[in-house]
Design a protein around this motif. Sequence first.
Motif, mmCIF file in Angstrom:
data_model
loop_
_atom_site.group_PDB
_atom_site.id
_atom_site.type_symbol
_atom_site.label_atom_id
_atom_site.label_comp_id
_atom_site.label_asym_id
_atom_site.label_seq_id
_atom_site.Cartn_x
_atom_site.Cartn_y
_atom_site.Cartn_z
ATOM 1 N N LEU A 452 0.886 -1.248 -0.154
ATOM 2 C CA LEU A 452 0.108 -0.127 0.050
ATOM 3 C C LEU A 452 0.846 1.361 -0.098
ATOM 4 O O LEU A 452 0.419 2.358 -0.529
ATOM 5 N N THR A 453 2.023 1.134 0.518
ATOM 6 C CA THR A 453 3.071 2.284 0.554
ATOM 7 C C THR A 453 3.613 2.571 -0.702
ATOM 8 O O THR A 453 4.452 3.611 -0.876
ATOM 9 N N GLY A 454 3.654 1.443 -1.932
ATOM 10 C CA GLY A 454 4.217 1.623 -2.973
ATOM 11 C C GLY A 454 3.531 2.882 -4.062
ATOM 12 O O GLY A 454 2.492 3.196 -3.572
ATOM 13 N N ASP A 455 4.063 2.827 -5.040
ATOM 14 C CA ASP A 455 3.583 3.879 -6.022
ATOM 15 C C ASP A 455 2.030 3.384 -6.591
ATOM 16 O O ASP A 455 1.537 4.278 -6.977
ATOM 17 N N ASP A 456 1.645 2.362 -6.709
ATOM 18 C CA ASP A 456 0.539 1.841 -7.093
ATOM 19 C C ASP A 456 -0.260 1.488 -5.976
ATOM 20 O O ASP A 456 -1.142 0.645 -6.083
ATOM 21 N N GLY A 457 -0.216 1.805 -4.811
ATOM 22 C CA GLY A 457 -0.947 1.420 -3.634
ATOM 23 C C GLY A 457 -2.335 1.470 -3.769
ATOM 24 O O GLY A 457 -2.932 0.881 -3.251
ATOM 25 N N ASP A 458 -2.905 2.762 -4.535
ATOM 26 C CA ASP A 458 -4.424 2.710 -4.527
ATOM 27 C C ASP A 458 -4.973 1.654 -5.534
ATOM 28 O O ASP A 458 -6.212 1.829 -5.681
ATOM 29 N N GLU A 490 -9.100 -12.394 11.208
ATOM 30 C CA GLU A 490 -9.589 -11.562 12.260
ATOM 31 C C GLU A 490 -8.250 -10.520 12.492
ATOM 32 O O GLU A 490 -8.498 -9.362 12.918
ATOM 33 N N LEU A 491 -7.167 -10.819 12.005
ATOM 34 C CA LEU A 491 -5.862 -9.898 12.395
ATOM 35 C C LEU A 491 -6.048 -9.070 11.322
ATOM 36 O O LEU A 491 -5.679 -7.669 11.240
ATOM 37 N N LEU A 492 -6.216 -9.169 9.880
ATOM 38 C CA LEU A 492 -6.350 -8.282 8.940
ATOM 39 C C LEU A 492 -7.510 -7.531 9.150
ATOM 40 O O LEU A 492 -7.387 -6.336 8.579
ATOM 41 N N ALA A 493 -8.595 -8.023 9.690
ATOM 42 C CA ALA A 493 -9.921 -6.906 10.001
ATOM 43 C C ALA A 493 -9.648 -6.012 10.975
ATOM 44 O O ALA A 493 -10.152 -4.800 10.740
ATOM 45 N N VAL A 494 -8.643 -6.303 12.007
ATOM 46 C CA VAL A 494 -8.465 -5.114 13.242
ATOM 47 C C VAL A 494 -7.272 -4.356 12.965
ATOM 48 O O VAL A 494 -6.841 -3.234 13.670
ATOM 49 N N ASP A 495 -6.427 -4.574 11.805
ATOM 50 C CA ASP A 495 -5.299 -3.623 11.574
ATOM 51 C C ASP A 495 -5.773 -2.525 10.828
ATOM 52 O O ASP A 495 -6.616 -2.274 10.102
ATOM 53 N N ALA A 496 -5.013 -1.243 11.539
ATOM 54 C CA ALA A 496 -5.806 0.065 11.084
ATOM 55 C C ALA A 496 -5.384 0.307 9.422
ATOM 56 O O ALA A 496 -6.160 0.881 8.852
ATOM 57 N N VAL A 497 -4.371 -0.121 8.883
ATOM 58 C CA VAL A 497 -3.966 -0.197 7.853
ATOM 59 C C VAL A 497 -4.715 -0.954 6.840
ATOM 60 O O VAL A 497 -5.302 -0.743 5.759
ATOM 61 N N THR A 498 -4.720 -2.417 7.086
ATOM 62 C CA THR A 498 -5.124 -3.287 6.062
ATOM 63 C C THR A 498 -6.787 -3.371 6.077
ATOM 64 O O THR A 498 -7.638 -3.473 5.295
ATOM 65 N N ALA A 499 -7.144 -2.642 7.346
ATOM 66 C CA ALA A 499 -8.731 -2.466 7.366
ATOM 67 C C ALA A 499 -9.351 -1.520 6.340
ATOM 68 O O ALA A 499 -10.324 -1.823 5.888
ATOM 69 N N ARG A 500 -8.399 -0.597 5.851
ATOM 70 C CA ARG A 500 -8.688 0.463 4.662
ATOM 71 C C ARG A 500 -9.391 -0.518 3.531
ATOM 72 O O ARG A 500 -9.600 0.019 2.497
ATOM 73 N N ASP A 583 -11.604 -16.959 -10.909
ATOM 74 C CA ASP A 583 -11.198 -15.994 -12.118
ATOM 75 C C ASP A 583 -11.502 -14.599 -11.790
ATOM 76 O O ASP A 583 -12.714 -14.397 -11.688
ATOM 77 N N CYS A 584 -10.553 -13.899 -11.343
ATOM 78 C CA CYS A 584 -10.789 -12.279 -10.907
ATOM 79 C C CYS A 584 -9.830 -11.508 -11.428
ATOM 80 O O CYS A 584 -8.755 -11.135 -10.799
ATOM 81 N N PRO A 585 -9.732 -10.990 -12.795
ATOM 82 C CA PRO A 585 -8.757 -10.235 -13.254
ATOM 83 C C PRO A 585 -8.080 -8.980 -12.393
ATOM 84 O O PRO A 585 -6.994 -8.654 -12.725
ATOM 85 N N SER A 586 -9.065 -8.476 -11.663
ATOM 86 C CA SER A 586 -8.500 -7.377 -10.935
ATOM 87 C C SER A 586 -7.599 -7.580 -9.731
ATOM 88 O O SER A 586 -6.901 -6.898 -9.266
ATOM 89 N N VAL A 587 -7.439 -8.834 -9.285
ATOM 90 C CA VAL A 587 -6.534 -9.407 -8.196
ATOM 91 C C VAL A 587 -5.242 -9.267 -8.932
ATOM 92 O O VAL A 587 -4.767 -9.602 -9.923
ATOM 93 N N ASN A 588 -4.139 -8.432 -8.134
ATOM 94 C CA ASN A 588 -2.937 -8.148 -8.573
ATOM 95 C C ASN A 588 -1.882 -8.650 -7.438
ATOM 96 O O ASN A 588 -0.553 -8.355 -7.695
ATOM 97 N N THR A 589 -2.240 -8.941 -6.437
ATOM 98 C CA THR A 589 -1.361 -9.232 -4.820
ATOM 99 C C THR A 589 -1.967 -10.620 -4.359
ATOM 100 O O THR A 589 -2.864 -10.636 -4.024
#
Length: 969
Positions: A452-458, A490-500, A583-589
Amino acid sequence: MDPATASPLSTWHFSGALRTYQAEVLDRLEPGGDDPLHIVAPPGSGKTLLGLLLAAREGHRALVLAPTVTIRQQWLRTATELAPEATAVSDDPDRIADLTVLTYQLLSVTGDGSPFDDLALAVWTDELVASGRTEADAATWLAELAVDNAGRYRSGIRSRTRRLRSRLTRQRPAELARVLHPNAVALIDRLVAAGVRTVVLDECHHLLDHWAIVVAYLAGRIRERGIEPTLIGLTATLPSPDDETEFENYSNLLGEVDYEVPTPAVVKEGHLAPYRDHVLFAEPTPAEATFIRRHESLLHDLIRQVLSTPDALAYLEQQLQPDDASGEEEGDAALARLDRAFSTDFALTRSCALVLREVAPQHPLVAAIPPVLLDRYTTDDLLTVLSRFAHARLLSDPSAVRQWEYVRRSLADFGYALTDRGIRRGRNPVETTLAFSAAKDHAAVEILRRELTGDDGDRIRAVVVTDFVEHGNNRGLAGDAPAGALRTFELLAVDAVTARLRPVLLTSQHVRVRAEDAADISRGLSDLLGEAVRVADGVGPVRDLQLRGAGSGRVVGAVSELIRRGDVRLLVGTRGLLGEGWDCPSVNTLVDLTTVATSSGTQQLRGRTLRLDPAWPEKVAHNWSVVCLIPSDVDLDDGSESARLRRRHSHLWGLSADGEGRIVSGLGHALAAPVVEAWERVLDKDPSTTIGDIDSLLRDQWRPRARTRAEWRIGEPYTPRERETISIRRTPRAPLLRARQTATAAAVGAAVAGTATVGALVAVLAVSGVSLSPLLGVALALGGGVVAATASGLRMLLRTLRDRARPAEVYRSAAIAVVRTLREAGRIAPVDESAITARPDEADPTRIRIEIGGRAQDAVLVADAVEELFAPVRTPRFLLRIDAAGLPRLRALERLADRLSPGRTLLAVPRMIARRRGDAELFRAHWQSQIGSCALHELTGVEGLALLRLARSADDRLDAAEPRARVWG
C-alpha cells in the motif's frame, strides 16, 4: 444423419485473432490422428478457446470434462460464442448436444476406498472362480482372509492393484464398469450412443486415480463401436511423478506432451500480466518460540541421557572404526578404518563423527577426522545416530528397556515413530508449528502495508490464501486460535492499515466482513445476487453475512465483482475455493500462506494474479510466499519451510532477482544471491546473521512494479528455448586450469629443435669461414635448446595465467568433455556444442554460469552430470586427478605453479559415466583432449581411501546460493 458419422462442429467459427502460440498449436498438431493430443499452457493463456478449436477441427460430437462448476461455466460461455446456435451446447447430462460440458464428478466412482482396490478384489475373485471355486465361496474365503490374515490379504490386493494400474488403459470396459456407479455407467452409455467421439479433458492433471478409470471406461466404450476416440488433454501443469503408478495412469491415457506454452511467452506477447515473486521471512511468535525451545532443551537432554553413556561412546567408536584393518601400523590403521567407514556409509559416519565431537570433544578420533567434515551437527544428525544406536544396542538388551522407552518417547516428540521394525517419520510438531505459525498472519499484514505504500498502492487488489478454514492441530498451545483463514482474517480486519482494504472472508460456510463495512457490502451482494443478504447479529469487530439459497459459485462471482469495482480490495479464503478455476482479473497481489509445493498447486495459485485487468492496462502482479524460520540463536533445526520454498519455486519461471533481466526458474527469480547466502547463514546457525538481516536485504532490493514491467520487455522478440544452468564458485585454493598432457614432451621437443637450429647456424658460420671453437659451438647449441625449452614453459605459464583470468573457457571445456562422453556412451542424442556456454556473472565475477541447451531431456542429464562433477565428493567409484598446471618439470616453474594452484585437484566422475569403466576411460580421454593432463583412479584399497579423504577436504565449487536453475529465452 447417423450421429456417429456426423460433423456437427464443422460449422463452428472463431472470428477473432489467434495468439501466436495458439496458431502454432493448431498448425503443428494435425487433426484426425489416433493418438491423444496433450497440451500444457498456463492459466489465462486461452486453453478453453484452443480446446474448442481443436475439437471443432475433428468434426465430431464432443464431450468436455471440467473439474469444477466454475470452469464448466467458462467452457459454456466460450462455446456459445463459437456455436451457430445455442442448442448446440449443453451442460445437461439428460440432453446430449453437439458439445456437452460436464464435470468429472458426474462420471465419478463412489465409495470411500480406492477403486483400484475394488477392481483388485474383483480380479482376485475371478482368479479363484477360474481355479474351481464358486463365486460365493470365493467371496467368503476372501472376507475371512481379510480378518484372519490381514497382512496377507493386503499384500494380495496390493500386488493386483499394481498390475491393474500399469495396464489401466487396456482394461476391458466391462471390468472397469464394476467399480462405477450404475448412474455413471448409464450416462457414459448415453454419451457413446449419441455419437461422442472427441473428449476434451480440462485440467487433465486430475486424471491420476479414479477419474482416470472414468476416462478409460469412456474411451473403451467408444472403441467397442469400432471408433478410435480423440482425447484432448489440457492442463496448466503436469502432475508430480512422485507417485509412479498414478503418473503412469496419466501418461498411459495422454502420452507425451505435444506442446507446452511457457508462461513467459504468454507474458511477453501481452496476454498475461508481468509479475514478480517475493518472499518474506518471519520468526515464530513468543509462545511458539517457547514451544520450540522446549524441544531444543529436550535435544540437549537426549545427548546427556543417552549418547554420553559409555555404551553409546563405544557404538560411535565402532561406527567410525569398523574392523578389518590388520597388517598396518596402529596410526595408519585408525585412518584406514575411518576412510573405510566414510566409504561404506558417508552420511551415517559423518553424523557419528559430529555427535562424537559434541559428546566427547577430546576423543582421539575427533582429531583424525578431516576438519572440513566437522562443521556443526544438525537435529537430523542427532536423531539419526540416536535411532541407530537404540536399534543396535538398546532393543536387544533386556536390561535397557527403560532407556529404550525413554528414547522412543523422546523421538515421538520430534515426530518419529521408533519400533522394532525401524523408524519412520510421522507428524513433526515443530514442522507444524512453523507451517501454521501465527507469525505468518502478521507477515501478511506487513506485506499488505508495504504494497500500500508503493507507487501503485491505490490499485492494490489482494487475496490471502490459506490451506484451511481452521486447522485442527494447535500444537498443544493452550489459548491459541487455530490456524487458518478465520484467524488470518481476524488480524487483517483489526489492523488499521489493512482494514482500509475492506477485507472479506470467503469460505464454503462463511462470508465475514468488518462490522463497519457490513451494511455496504451486504447491499452490494444483494444487488448482484438478486436476493436479500442479512447481517448477522454479533459483537466485536467482525460480522457474518447470511445468504440463503445462493450457491458457492454465485457468491464467489459476486465477491469477485465487488473486487473489480473496488468496493472490496482484500479477499481471504482457502485454496479449495480460490485456487483452480477462480477468475478475478482485478487481483494483482497474492499472499500465499498455504503449504502447497506441488507443481500443479503452485501454478494454479500463481495463475490467479496473472489475468489481464481491463481497468489497469499496466498491471503488474506480485506473488508472495511467507517462510517461518527458527532463529539462528536456537540450536534446533527444521528445514521443512526452506525445502518447501525451494520446491515451490522450482516449478515457476520469473525475472531473476539479481536484476539481470534473465528469466529463470528456481529460487533465483525470488531471492538475489546475497539474500540466499544470508538465509543459509541463518540455517547454519551463524550468529552474525538474523532473520531481520535477511529482511533488510530484501527491502533494499525491492523493485517498483513499473520497473518489473520494463524488465519483462513485453512485445520484444524472444527465442523460446530453455537451458539448464549450473553455477560454479571459483575456488582460490584450486582453480580449474587448462593443462597439456604433452607439456613436458613439448618442452623436450622445443629443446631438441632449439639445439638443432643453433647447431645448424654454427655449421653455416663455420662453412662461411667464421672461426668458432668446437666447445663454444656445442655450448651455443645447448644454450639454444635451453632457451627454446624455457620459452615453451613460459608459453604454458602464460596460458595458465590466462586461464586464471578467463576461467569460464575451461569450465565450458569440462562440460564439453561430459557431453561427448555421454553422447559416445549412447546416453544422449547428438548435441550442438554451440549450445554449451560458460560465462562469469556480471554482478559477481567469482561466479561462473555454465549453460546447457538442446533437447530438454538431454540437457537435464548433462547438467546433472556436470553438477555432480563439481559437487562435494561423497562416495564415487572413480576420481579424476588433474595436474595443477601441466607445466614442464622445471623446478622454478613448478614452484610458481604451486602458488597458482597448490596440490592436485580431485573431481568425482559422475555416476552416469562411472557405471562402466569404459565410459570412465572415455571421459578421461575427452578431458585430456579438452583440458589437459589427468589420471583416472578407481577407489579401491588403502590408496583409494586416502585419495577419497583428500578429495573430501577440497573446497566446494558449486555456488551454495543457487547451484542449479533453468533459463528461458
